[in-house]
Scaffold this motif. Structure first.
Motif, PDB file in Angstrom:
ATOM      1  N   TYR A 153      11.035   0.393  10.423  1.00 49.36           N
ATOM      2  CA  TYR A 153      11.501  -0.855  11.029  1.00 49.36           C
ATOM      3  C   TYR A 153      10.822  -1.215  12.348  1.00 49.36           C
ATOM      4  CZ  TYR A 153      15.052  -0.121   7.510  1.00 49.36           C
ATOM      5  OH  TYR A 153      15.691   0.086   6.326  1.00 49.36           O
TER       6      TYR A 153
ATOM      7  N   LYS B 127       6.454  -0.818  12.142  1.00 55.72           N
ATOM      8  CA  LYS B 127       5.829  -1.415  10.962  1.00 55.72           C
ATOM      9  C   LYS B 127       4.642  -2.305  11.322  1.00 55.72           C
ATOM     10  CE  LYS B 127       5.778  -2.070   6.539  1.00 55.72           C
ATOM     11  NZ  LYS B 127       5.260  -1.026   5.698  1.00 55.72           N
ATOM     12  N   GLN B 128       4.769  -3.113  12.372  1.00 63.15           N
ATOM     13  CA  GLN B 128       3.665  -3.989  12.776  1.00 63.15           C
ATOM     14  C   GLN B 128       2.475  -3.176  13.275  1.00 63.15           C
ATOM     15  OE1 GLN B 128       5.428  -6.737  15.557  1.00 63.15           O
ATOM     16  NE2 GLN B 128       5.663  -8.292  13.955  1.00 63.15           N
ATOM     17  N   HIS B 129       2.757  -2.086  13.971  1.00 61.80           N
ATOM     18  CA  HIS B 129       1.665  -1.237  14.458  1.00 61.80           C
ATOM     19  C   HIS B 129       0.941  -0.564  13.292  1.00 61.80           C
ATOM     20  CE1 HIS B 129       2.841  -1.821  18.600  1.00 61.80           C
ATOM     21  NE2 HIS B 129       4.090  -1.500  18.284  1.00 61.80           N
TER      22      HIS B 129
ATOM     23  N   ASN C  77       0.725  -1.804  10.265  1.00 59.14           N
ATOM     24  CA  ASN C  77      -0.062  -2.860   9.615  1.00 59.14           C
ATOM     25  C   ASN C  77      -1.350  -3.138  10.377  1.00 59.14           C
ATOM     26  OD1 ASN C  77       1.853  -3.119   7.623  1.00 59.14           O
ATOM     27  ND2 ASN C  77       2.896  -4.847   8.600  1.00 59.14           N
ATOM     28  N   LYS C  78      -1.279  -3.070  11.699  1.00 55.92           N
ATOM     29  CA  LYS C  78      -2.482  -3.272  12.525  1.00 55.92           C
ATOM     30  C   LYS C  78      -3.480  -2.142  12.290  1.00 55.92           C
ATOM     31  CE  LYS C  78      -3.740  -4.168  17.323  1.00 55.92           C
ATOM     32  NZ  LYS C  78      -3.242  -4.240  18.697  1.00 55.92           N
TER      33      LYS C  78
ATOM     34  N   ARG D 191      -5.093  -2.708   8.876  1.00 55.33           N
ATOM     35  CA  ARG D 191      -6.116  -3.771   8.918  1.00 55.33           C
ATOM     36  C   ARG D 191      -7.391  -3.271   9.588  1.00 55.33           C
ATOM     37  NH1 ARG D 191      -1.725  -6.914  10.424  1.00 55.33           N
ATOM     38  NH2 ARG D 191      -2.411  -6.918  12.588  1.00 55.33           N
TER      39      ARG D 191
END
Length: 167
Positions: free
Chosen positions: A133, A136-138, A140-141, A144
């Protein structure tokens, strides 16, 4: 314990014809140096057979992008029936190699690279919750970033071999 997430699974490249083994290795080595990756050469074997040299190279360069995440690229290059040949180009004789090249790329994101979140069961539980939770954005970074760098090295190698098609 650190978790290794497979992001890119068996991206394959194949080539048969003229190429330069040293130039391929130099390209890979310089690309990782320029991008700030730490190189780890897992395997480098060469066997001489009647058909030619058989070369197997496994590289696992890595890059720590944060204290928590590390990205890893595994390059497995298998060169078979590699023979030294001489070609004439613009009146000059050039020594070059001929053979079959198979390269397999894998990409991983390693989480909790310092094993700080798995010391106790409670920390392990928090580790799972945070990964799902909060981080998650880290993640995804990092994913990428890994895909971008892996695609870049793949395209550089593909371009190198496309040059040899027109010699």
């Amino acid at each position: 314990m650190a978790e290794k997430h497979l992001i890119v699974d068996q991206l394959k490249f194949g080539y048969e014809g003229l190429f330069d083994v040293k130039e391929l290795y130099r390209l890979i080595d310089s690309w990782f140096y320029e991008k700030g990756w730490d190189k780890y050469e897992h395997t480098n074997q060469e066997q001489i057979t009647p058909e030619g040299r058989q070369i197997r190279i496994v590289l696992e360069p890595w890059k720590s992008i944060t204290d928590y995440y590390k990205i890893i690229i595994r390059i497995k290059a298998i060169l078979t029936d590699v023979k030294d040949v001489e070609i004439e180009k613009e009146g000059a004789t050039i020594k070059i190699n001929q053979g079959i090249v198979r390269i397999i790329f894998d990409g991983y994101v390693l989480t909790d690279r310092k094993n700080r979140w798995t010391s106790t069961p409670f920390m392990w539980f928090l580790h799972i919750i945070f990964n799902k939770y909060i981080f998650k954005q880290h993640f995804n970074k990092a994913e990428r970033w890994l895909k971008s760098d892996l695609d870049d090295i793949y395209q550089k190698i593909k371009t190198l071999f496309n040059v040899y098609k027109y010699r």
